[in-house]
Design a protein around this motif. Structure first.
Motif, short mmCIF file in Angstrom:
data_model
loop_
_atom_site.label_atom_id
_atom_site.label_comp_id
_atom_site.label_asym_id
_atom_site.label_seq_id
_atom_site.Cartn_x
_atom_site.Cartn_y
_atom_site.Cartn_z
N ASN A 93 45.31 43.38 39.07
CA ASN A 93 45.08 43.33 39.70
C ASN A 93 43.49 43.65 40.22
OD1 ASN A 93 47.23 44.12 39.76
ND2 ASN A 93 47.28 46.61 40.28
N SER A 94 42.69 44.01 39.76
CA SER A 94 41.48 43.58 39.68
C SER A 94 40.69 42.57 39.88
CB SER A 94 39.87 45.18 39.25
OG SER A 94 40.71 44.89 38.10
N TYR A 95 41.47 42.06 38.34
CA TYR A 95 41.04 40.54 37.81
C TYR A 95 41.40 39.61 39.19
CZ TYR A 95 38.98 41.01 33.73
OH TYR A 95 37.53 41.09 32.58
N TRP A 96 42.67 39.56 39.65
CA TRP A 96 43.53 38.64 40.79
C TRP A 96 42.76 38.69 42.28
CZ3 TRP A 96 45.48 34.90 42.42
CH2 TRP A 96 46.12 34.96 43.73
N PHE A 97 42.55 40.23 42.46
CA PHE A 97 41.83 40.38 43.32
C PHE A 97 40.15 39.87 43.12
CE2 PHE A 97 37.90 42.73 45.38
CZ PHE A 97 38.29 41.99 47.00
N THR A 98 39.62 39.55 42.47
CA THR A 98 37.96 39.13 42.43
C THR A 98 37.96 37.67 42.41
OG1 THR A 98 37.26 41.12 40.57
CG2 THR A 98 36.00 38.91 40.88
N PHE A 99 39.11 37.05 41.77
CA PHE A 99 39.25 35.55 42.11
C PHE A 99 39.69 35.32 42.66
CE2 PHE A 99 40.40 36.18 37.29
CZ PHE A 99 38.86 35.62 36.71
N LYS A 100 40.60 35.35 43.45
CA LYS A 100 40.99 35.41 44.99
C LYS A 100 39.59 35.12 46.03
CE LYS A 100 43.24 37.77 46.92
NZ LYS A 100 44.17 39.28 48.04
N LEU A 101 39.27 36.12 45.59
CA LEU A 101 38.24 36.35 46.56
C LEU A 101 36.61 35.71 46.30
CD1 LEU A 101 36.03 39.72 47.88
CD2 LEU A 101 35.16 38.19 46.65
N ALA A 102 36.11 34.82 44.65
CA ALA A 102 35.57 34.29 44.53
C ALA A 102 35.97 33.45 44.77
CB ALA A 102 34.80 34.40 43.15
N LEU A 103 36.63 32.68 45.23
CA LEU A 103 37.11 31.20 45.30
C LEU A 103 36.78 30.78 46.41
CD1 LEU A 103 38.54 28.44 43.85
CD2 LEU A 103 40.72 29.51 44.27
N VAL A 104 37.66 31.91 47.34
CA VAL A 104 37.33 31.48 48.63
C VAL A 104 35.94 31.75 49.46
CG1 VAL A 104 38.71 32.64 51.35
CG2 VAL A 104 40.09 32.57 49.70
N ALA A 105 35.50 32.67 48.89
CA ALA A 105 34.15 33.10 49.14
C ALA A 105 33.16 31.66 49.33
CB ALA A 105 33.19 34.06 49.05
N THR A 106 33.48 31.52 47.98
CA THR A 106 32.13 30.11 47.37
C THR A 106 33.10 28.95 48.00
OG1 THR A 106 32.78 31.31 45.30
CG2 THR A 106 32.23 28.68 45.30
N ILE A 107 33.88 28.55 48.88
CA ILE A 107 34.28 26.98 49.33
C ILE A 107 33.66 27.50 50.69
CG2 ILE A 107 35.94 26.18 50.28
CD1 ILE A 107 37.95 26.45 47.35
N LEU A 108 34.00 28.76 51.47
CA LEU A 108 33.67 28.84 53.47
C LEU A 108 32.15 28.29 52.89
CD1 LEU A 108 34.35 30.32 55.85
CD2 LEU A 108 33.80 32.44 55.32
N ILE A 109 31.41 29.32 51.76
CA ILE A 109 29.51 29.41 52.12
C ILE A 109 29.27 27.64 51.87
CG2 ILE A 109 27.76 30.46 50.80
CD1 ILE A 109 29.93 33.03 49.43
#
Length: 283
Positions: A66-82
């Motif tokens: 679950n921590s890997y899924w959350f981290t990948f989801k956050l990193a992908l969305v944040a990277t695109i948005l940033i």
């Protein structure tokens, strides 16, 4: 000849202490962590060798998954948005507007502030100010929306540095190129797509790789905002490694998790570089 020997001796006197410090505070802990990953070490006391059991357990542990899924989801969305917002900001700040230098200084302030300080400020905003204005529950208390609050904080603080890199890229584009493109009738979106973006593609590559790496390693924002909650829904890999490794008696197990996470980050960074470098060649 004597002067060259003295220079070499001076360089050695400067380099050797730095290398020793780097080895003691970076390389040595990395080696010890790798060794502990093959043990049941709890962070104190005696320990036994368990071989590859920690690594095998990682792939069956639901909390780790679950921590890997959350981290990948956050990193992908944040990277695109940033990167979208940073590029828009860079284009605006690089254009011929009034008070350009002042605005460049102002937008960089979030990057100067510490991540924990920013996190605690936004924690107060999300917990007290926004609920009072919207008459709704805090985003940080919601398993559905807490991750989005972390994305907002990560983006708010990271946009400044990415914008600075994009501005540096935009300033390398010669004015002659724009003048020639304008004579050919290229304006607006076409000018950006066919002229500006291909020329700043190397800077885009740098931002994407660094941004993804930083967001995958997100820790301070989670520590300040949610501490992994609610119900472990915002528990990043870095936070899980720290929390359970230091406080949960899983030092050996989380050391194995850290080794795997390090390999994952390296693989993702290499794949990003290869893909984006190919895109640079095509453009």
């Amino acid at each position: 000849m004597k002067s060259q020997n003295e220079r070499k001796r001076t360089f050695l006197l400067i380099a050797v202490p730095i290398l020793l410090l780097f080895f003691c505070f970076n390389t040595m802990p990395l080696i010890r962590g790798f060794i502990y990953s093959f043990t049941n070490f709890r962070g104190y006391g005696k320990f036994d060798w368990v071989g590859w059991r920690n690594y095998e357990d990682l792939f069956t542990d639901t909390r780790v998954g679950n921590s890997y899924w959350f981290t990948f989801k956050l990193a992908l969305v944040a990277t695109i948005l940033i990167n979208i917002l940073s590029l828009i900001m860079a284009l605006a700040l690089n254009s011929k507007i009034r008070f350009k230098s002042f605005l460049r200084g102002m937008y960089f302030i979030p990057n100067i502030l510490g991540a924990l300080v920013v996190g605690y400020i936004f924690s107060y905003i999300f917990t007290y100010i926004l609920p009072a204005l919207t008459h709704a529950a805090s985003m940080l208390a919601s398993k559905t929306w807490a991750w989005l609050a972390i994305v907002i904080v990560c983006a708010w603080q990271s946009i400044a540095m990415n914008t600075l890199i994009y501005i540096s890229g935009l300033q390398t584009v010669p004015e002659d190129v724009y003048e020639a493109a304008s004579l050919d009738g290229a304006t607006g979106w076409k000018l950006f797509r066919y002229i500006t973006f291909p020329l700043i593609m190397p800077f885009f590559t740098i931002n994407m790789v660094l941004c993804m790496k930083n967001n995958l390693m997100v820790f301070d924002q989670i520590m300040a905002l949610t501490k992994g909650g609610p119900a472990q829904s915002t528990e990043s890999i870095s936070f899980l490694i720290y929390n359970n490794g230091m406080n949960g008696g899983q030092f050996g197990f989380q050391s194995a998790n850290a080794v795997v996470f390090f390999i994952v980050i390296v693989i993702i960074s290499v794949l990003q570089l290869r893909f984006l470098n190919k895109r640079e060649e095509q453009l």
